[in-house]
Design a protein around this motif. Structure first.
Motif, mmCIF file in Angstrom:
data_model
loop_
_atom_site.group_PDB
_atom_site.id
_atom_site.type_symbol
_atom_site.label_atom_id
_atom_site.label_comp_id
_atom_site.label_asym_id
_atom_site.label_seq_id
_atom_site.Cartn_x
_atom_site.Cartn_y
_atom_site.Cartn_z
ATOM 1 N N GLY A 94 3.716 4.167 -7.908
ATOM 2 C CA GLY A 94 3.642 4.652 -6.540
ATOM 3 C C GLY A 94 3.578 3.508 -5.535
ATOM 4 N N GLU A 95 3.673 3.871 -4.255
ATOM 5 C CA GLU A 95 3.632 2.885 -3.176
ATOM 6 C C GLU A 95 2.516 3.246 -2.202
ATOM 7 N N ILE A 96 1.716 2.242 -1.878
ATOM 8 C CA ILE A 96 0.550 2.441 -1.014
ATOM 9 C C ILE A 96 0.773 1.699 0.295
ATOM 10 N N ILE A 97 0.536 2.377 1.402
ATOM 11 C CA ILE A 97 0.660 1.767 2.728
ATOM 12 C C ILE A 97 -0.663 1.097 3.083
ATOM 13 N N VAL A 98 -0.596 -0.203 3.414
ATOM 14 C CA VAL A 98 -1.784 -0.962 3.816
ATOM 15 C C VAL A 98 -1.454 -1.817 5.029
ATOM 16 N N GLY A 117 -0.508 -0.799 -11.512
ATOM 17 C CA GLY A 117 0.935 -0.604 -11.484
ATOM 18 C C GLY A 117 1.421 0.039 -10.210
ATOM 19 N N LEU A 118 0.758 -0.284 -9.089
ATOM 20 C CA LEU A 118 1.116 0.279 -7.792
ATOM 21 C C LEU A 118 1.649 -0.806 -6.868
ATOM 22 N N GLN A 119 2.568 -0.423 -6.010
ATOM 23 C CA GLN A 119 3.165 -1.353 -5.053
ATOM 24 C C GLN A 119 2.523 -1.157 -3.681
ATOM 25 N N MET A 120 2.173 -2.258 -3.026
ATOM 26 C CA MET A 120 1.634 -2.167 -1.671
ATOM 27 C C MET A 120 2.724 -2.500 -0.664
#
Length: 391
Positions: A94-98, A117-120
């Motif tokens: 998944g992709e996380i907005i930061v 295993g997450l993309q920021m």
């Protein structure tokens, strides 16, 4: 020392022989005698079986304060943020907005990718710590993305915002963002390490601040003064999954009611006093501004809580020199007693980069400490101004 810039001059001074005022962070606080007594008296059990009564009470009190269903006690806020990202994202990829200045992005060893295993994906933090909404909306993936794209699994915000100078996010903005993410079926997590500072600054309950957040972490070991621990809060099903992940990450503890008791004491006795830290930071900021130095400056109008960012004109002064001079002990037998006291006091602050340093006030800093720190800061600024004007 070069012609252009004041540089660090190493010192062999022994700080143990001087008075040290530590303004590096509010993580340096130590439990007072009353908190230690609460720890001594704590009733404990095996938290692995959910049988530690003090931890259970701390979790229940925390969920009630935030008006959420459940809470879990954790060793650190970093673990809380990581677990929140893992639970909300449900699966790897998944992709996380930061925010581009967020603690999660800059100071948590990229645990989201390293472990989960997450993309920021970065969105610009504005000066007040909020996210650029136009940019954020443009970076949200569709609810059913193209097979080439990841899902946007979470949006993370930070309150107060450390790297923006302890700024308090406006409640109206959080509400707006929370309604947007809910409409898009994307959860919203708040890294609220210092959210009680935000609540005290705004004069509202923490529950109002996180009304539209699906989860929130807060630290017991910063301004609240406990020696260890953070809390992660959310819906009951979310916390049940968090409890399982806490185990595999090594965060499950046994008779940890000893430290949870410090957290309980902090929530009951150390929240309102955060206003003292805010007042002390403002006092230091005002004193620096009154020096009218062109090389060391602050913006008191941007100061919301206990974190003060000090700007250093790096074209002529190296921030590391400023930090080292505040630590330096160099009494002169020919000086007056008052001036020698200033020169015999070490003030510890944090260097962020060549052009900025950070001052953080906390519960172990007395009014006398603040006054002496101000005198030492003014003394060092005076040295810098004099040196540069005489070049």
């Amino acid at each position: 020392m070069t012609e252009k810039t004041l540089k660090l001059v190493p010192s062999d001074n022994n700080l143990l022989k001087s008075e040290v005022i530590d303004l590096r962070s509010d993580t340096v606080t130590k439990p007072d005698v009353h908190m230690r007594q609460a720890m001594f008296d704590a009733e404990v059990g095996d938290d692995g079986y959910s049988e530690d009564p003090t931890i259970n009470l701390l979790e229940e009190k925390s969920s009630q304060l935030f008006e959420k269903e459940a809470a879990i006690f954790l060793p650190s806020g970093l673990m809380g943020n990581l677990i929140a990202m893992m639970v909300h994202s449900k699966q790897r990829g998944g992709e996380i907005i930061v925010g581009h200045k967020s603690h999660i992005l800059l100071w948590e060893q990229c645990g989201a990718s390293q472990i989960a295993g997450l993309q920021m994906r970065e969105v610009t933090n504005l000066n007040d710590g909020t996210l650029d909404m136009t940019e954020l909306i443009g970076k949200l993936r569709p609810e059913f993305p193209d097979p080439h794209e990841p899902y946007t699994t979470l949006v993370c915000i930070e309150n107060t915002h450390n790297y923006c100078g302890g700024t308090v996010l406006p409640i109206e903005w959080i509400d707006q963002l929370g309604k947007l993410t809910k409409k898009r079926n994307i959860p919203l997590h708040m890294d609220g390490a210092r959210v009680f500072n935000a609540a005290v600054s705004l004069g509202v309950p923490v529950s109002r601040i996180v009304k539209y957040c699906d989860s929130v972490t807060f630290c017991l070991s910063k301004g609240l003064g406990a020696p260890i621990g953070s809390i992660l809060i959310g819906e009951k099903s979310f916390i049940e999954k968090a409890r399982r992940l806490r185990k595999v990450l090594g965060g499950a503890m046994r008779q940890a009611g000893i430290v949870a008791a410090a957290g309980l004491y902090a929530l009951e006795n150390c929240v309102e006093r955060l206003a003292d830290d805010h007042r002390n930071a403002k006092k230091i900021a005002d004193a620096i501004q009154r020096t009218a130095s062109p090389y060391v400056t602050v913006n008191p109008g941007a100061l919301d809580t206990n974190i003060l960012l000090v700007n250093i004109n790096s074209s002529v002064v190296d921030a590391n020199y400023f930090v080292s001079e505040l630590i330096k002990i160099d009494p002169d037998e020919n000086d007056s007693q008052s001036n020698n006291k200033i020169r015999s006091t070490a003030v510890r602050i944090s260097e962020i980069n060549d052009a900025r340093v950070r001052v953080v006030t906390h519960k172990n800093i007395t009014d006398e400490d603040v006054d002496m720190a101000i005198e030492k800061i003014k003394y060092v600024i005076g040295k810098i101004d004099t040196y540069i004007s005489n070049r």
